[in-house]
Enzyme design. Structure first.
Site, PDB file in Angstrom:
ATOM      1  N   HIS A   1      28.542  16.037  12.173  1.00 32.74           N
ATOM      2  CA  HIS A   1      28.686  17.480  12.294  1.00 32.74           C
ATOM      3  C   HIS A   1      28.176  18.033  13.620  1.00 32.74           C
ATOM      4  CE1 HIS A   1      29.481  21.376  10.595  1.00 32.74           C
ATOM      5  NE2 HIS A   1      28.218  21.764  10.654  1.00 32.74           N
TER       6      HIS A   1
ATOM      7  N   ASP B   1      33.507  14.158   9.357  1.00 29.48           N
ATOM      8  CA  ASP B   1      32.431  15.142   9.247  1.00 29.48           C
ATOM      9  C   ASP B   1      32.346  15.577   7.790  1.00 29.48           C
ATOM     10  OD1 ASP B   1      30.713  17.309   9.334  1.00 29.48           O
ATOM     11  OD2 ASP B   1      31.800  18.402  10.891  1.00 29.48           O
TER      12      ASP B   1
ATOM     13  N   SER C   1      29.046  25.093  14.165  1.00 28.27           N
ATOM     14  CA  SER C   1      28.917  25.198  12.709  1.00 28.27           C
ATOM     15  C   SER C   1      29.017  26.652  12.256  1.00 28.27           C
ATOM     16  CB  SER C   1      27.600  24.535  12.273  1.00 28.27           C
ATOM     17  OG  SER C   1      27.537  24.374  10.876  1.00 28.27           O
TER      18      SER C   1
END
Length: 264
Positions: free
Chosen positions: A242, A214, A92
């Site tokens: 995610h 996602d 991320s």
């Protein structure tokens, strides 16, 4: 090393792989990936200051109000371990933190793996980051007014695995274990950052992993990152949500291990 709760495991003579967690998480989120790497690699785990079991007294709101502060954490960990040409695996927001860390001290990094990356979460003209300005404002307002409630509501959305409530609960617990004041700073830094221009500076082999579905980093973002990082490889995992390293660890690990093998 206590500052970032650094843990080194795996093969002490193998090439180094640094695993970096995302917002609201800690190094435990990599527990399903470490076994796939440990036989052949020296695996470095850590927590950003303000997360996990890091030294919370080291938190500095000014330092961590930009991604550069977190990138400094990464560089300091790598320097303390005297790493060179390490593979940085960032989940991320950590994918972009890795890009910034490689700018700061290029000799430490030989390759990047970006897991569900996003250089900018906010839509901007033709760029579709997945969130409008209003979306982000509302998200941050909700987080800042009721962090525990936000955590319970958002974790299932982020994880994207309604059929696996244990994963939703794990992410909720991880969020709730993070100091709310420090989480607010990290959240604002994460969702308001714009690292698109930094992608062009990447000069090392780069693997981009995206989930098929996602809501935080949709596939148009993966395509954007792939186009912006010269010579990068984009792999769409058969995964939802995610956090594919938790929801689809076998597919995620296979892609990472294959990438590492090709570097040799």
């Amino acid at each position: 090393m206590r500052r970032n709760n650094v843990v080194v495991t795996g093969n002490p003579d193998g090439p180094a792989v640094v695993l970096a967690h995302g917002f609201g998480c800690d190094q435990n989120m990599w527990r399903l990936t470490v076994p796939a790497l440990a036989a052949d690699h020296r695996v470095v785990l850590f927590d950003y200051v303000g997360s996990g079991r890091s030294d919370l007294s080291a938190f500095d709101e000014q330092r961590y109000s930009t991604l550069d502060g977190y990138a400094e954490d990464v560089v300091e960990v790598c320097a303390a371990l005297d790493l060179t040409d390490a593979v940085f695996v960032g989940h991320s927001v950590s994918a972009m933190i890795g890009v910034l860390a490689a700018q700061k001290d290029p000799k430490r990094f030989g390759a990047l793996v970006m897991v569900a990356p996003s250089p900018c979460y906010v839509d901007d003209g033709d760029y579709q980051g997945g969130f409008s300005v209003q979306d982000v404002d509302e998200l941050l307002s909700s987080l800042e007014s009721n962090y525990l409630g936000w955590s319970a509501a958002m974790a299932p959305v982020i994880m994207g695995t309604p059929d696996r409530p244990e994963l939703n609960q794990e992410l909720t617990n991880s969020f709730c274990a993070t100091d709310p004041a420090m989480a607010r700073v990290f959240a604002r830094t994460t969702f308001l950052s714009d690292s698109r221009a930094d992608l062009a500076t990447v000069r090392v082999p780069t693997l981009i992993l995206e989930s098929a579905q996602d809501v935080i980093s949709p596939r148009q973002v993966g395509a954007y990152v792939h186009a912006a990082v010269e010579g990068s490889t984009l792999v769409t995992l058969d995964a939802t949500g995610h956090c594919p390293h938790l929801s689809a660890p076998e597919a995620t690990n296979k892609a990472i291990v294959g990438f590492l093998a090709d570097l040799r």
